[in-house]
Design an enzyme around this catalytic site. Sequence first.
Site, PDB file in Angstrom:
ATOM      1  N   TYR A 201      36.623  31.975  44.987  1.00 32.50           N
ATOM      2  CA  TYR A 201      36.380  32.946  43.920  1.00 32.50           C
ATOM      3  C   TYR A 201      35.010  32.812  43.272  1.00 32.50           C
ATOM      4  CZ  TYR A 201      40.590  35.194  44.955  1.00 32.50           C
ATOM      5  OH  TYR A 201      41.512  35.936  45.640  1.00 32.50           O
TER       6      TYR A 201
ATOM      7  N   ALA B 281      43.504  32.637  53.105  1.00 26.72           N
ATOM      8  CA  ALA B 281      44.165  31.843  52.061  1.00 26.72           C
ATOM      9  C   ALA B 281      43.554  32.182  50.703  1.00 26.72           C
ATOM     10  CB  ALA B 281      43.982  30.362  52.361  1.00 26.72           C
ATOM     11  N   LYS B 282      44.388  32.114  49.671  1.00 27.23           N
ATOM     12  CA  LYS B 282      43.899  32.424  48.325  1.00 27.23           C
ATOM     13  C   LYS B 282      43.503  31.092  47.671  1.00 27.23           C
ATOM     14  CE  LYS B 282      45.222  35.482  44.495  1.00 27.23           C
ATOM     15  NZ  LYS B 282      43.953  36.191  44.341  1.00 27.23           N
ATOM     16  N   VAL B 283      42.282  30.685  47.973  1.00 21.46           N
ATOM     17  CA  VAL B 283      41.789  29.358  47.588  1.00 21.46           C
ATOM     18  C   VAL B 283      40.902  29.481  46.344  1.00 21.46           C
ATOM     19  CG1 VAL B 283      40.348  27.425  48.361  1.00 21.46           C
ATOM     20  CG2 VAL B 283      41.846  28.607  49.993  1.00 21.46           C
TER      21      VAL B 283
END
Length: 296
Positions: free
Chosen positions: A158, A152-154
């Site tokens: 980052y 998932a691009k959570v």
Amino acid sequence: MYYNNETLIYLNGKFVKASETSTDLYSQTLHYGYGVFEGIRAYATENGTSVFKSKQHYQRLKNSAELINIPFNFDVDQLVEATYELLERNNLSDAYVRPLVFCDPNMSLSRPNNVSIMICAWEWGAYLGDKQLRLKVSSYCRPHPKSVKIEAKVCGHYVNSILATNEAKDQGFDEALLLDSDGFIAEGPGANLFFEKDGVLFTPQLGNILPGITRATVLEMAQKLGVEVKQGQFQLKKLQSADSAFYCGTAAEIIGIESVDDYKFPLDWSDSIGKKLQNYYSELVRKSEKVLTTTH
Ligand code: PMP
């Protein structure tokens, strides 16, 4: 740099001025990194603006939200339409598009009742520049897939990418390369890795990396070019005996890698498979799959 007094953003179904909107300082996303986002590119084509693989990006946004229990009650097709309208209203064509799903005020660690979506866009050159990169193998590893939903691009993931990027840059390198927690090659802070050896491409398998949409495009392009690609778990020493390598991602597009720590790739970039794919990608993104030229 990202907006001026005239810039519009899309916020929960409406187009509003970026300079006149605000967000709640008690948002769960701001405090805990509990939100999801996307990075999409739009290109000027002969037929108008084309948002490359827009549907796949919004589908990944939805999957990312659902994987971490953030309710996603937005329609993927409507978000695609809204993106075209946003670009048109801001007179943007070659642009980077950033959708973000963020949560209401909530200081507890429970799942949110209500979330918002915003989409903004701005002109952005190639994220990692156009010079071949000198990479540093990071002292940070990618988050363990049993600690987070790595596919998932959570937002919170980052912090790992920022730490690795800063470490590499502080030591005079252009970019980091992260291994997974078992020591296999994983990916860059914001891009997937491919390398070439004896005419074959290699790339880390899914499981410890973000399933990049550009990575999927590279796999498609390689197949069309008749290039064999092997996905698997690879040790650093395999990369450091390869002929050539590149990073790929929406923001970075396809960018050659000059070296990894003190290993310099022997093959000239202009003779590499990566270079062929870079040219192919550049053509592909400027050929629209769906182009809207209507005035909204
Ligand atoms: N890995 C990471 C960690 C990223 O942030 C990105 C950028 N989204 C990528 C890979 C490449 O993904 P994509 O090709 O979908 O942009």
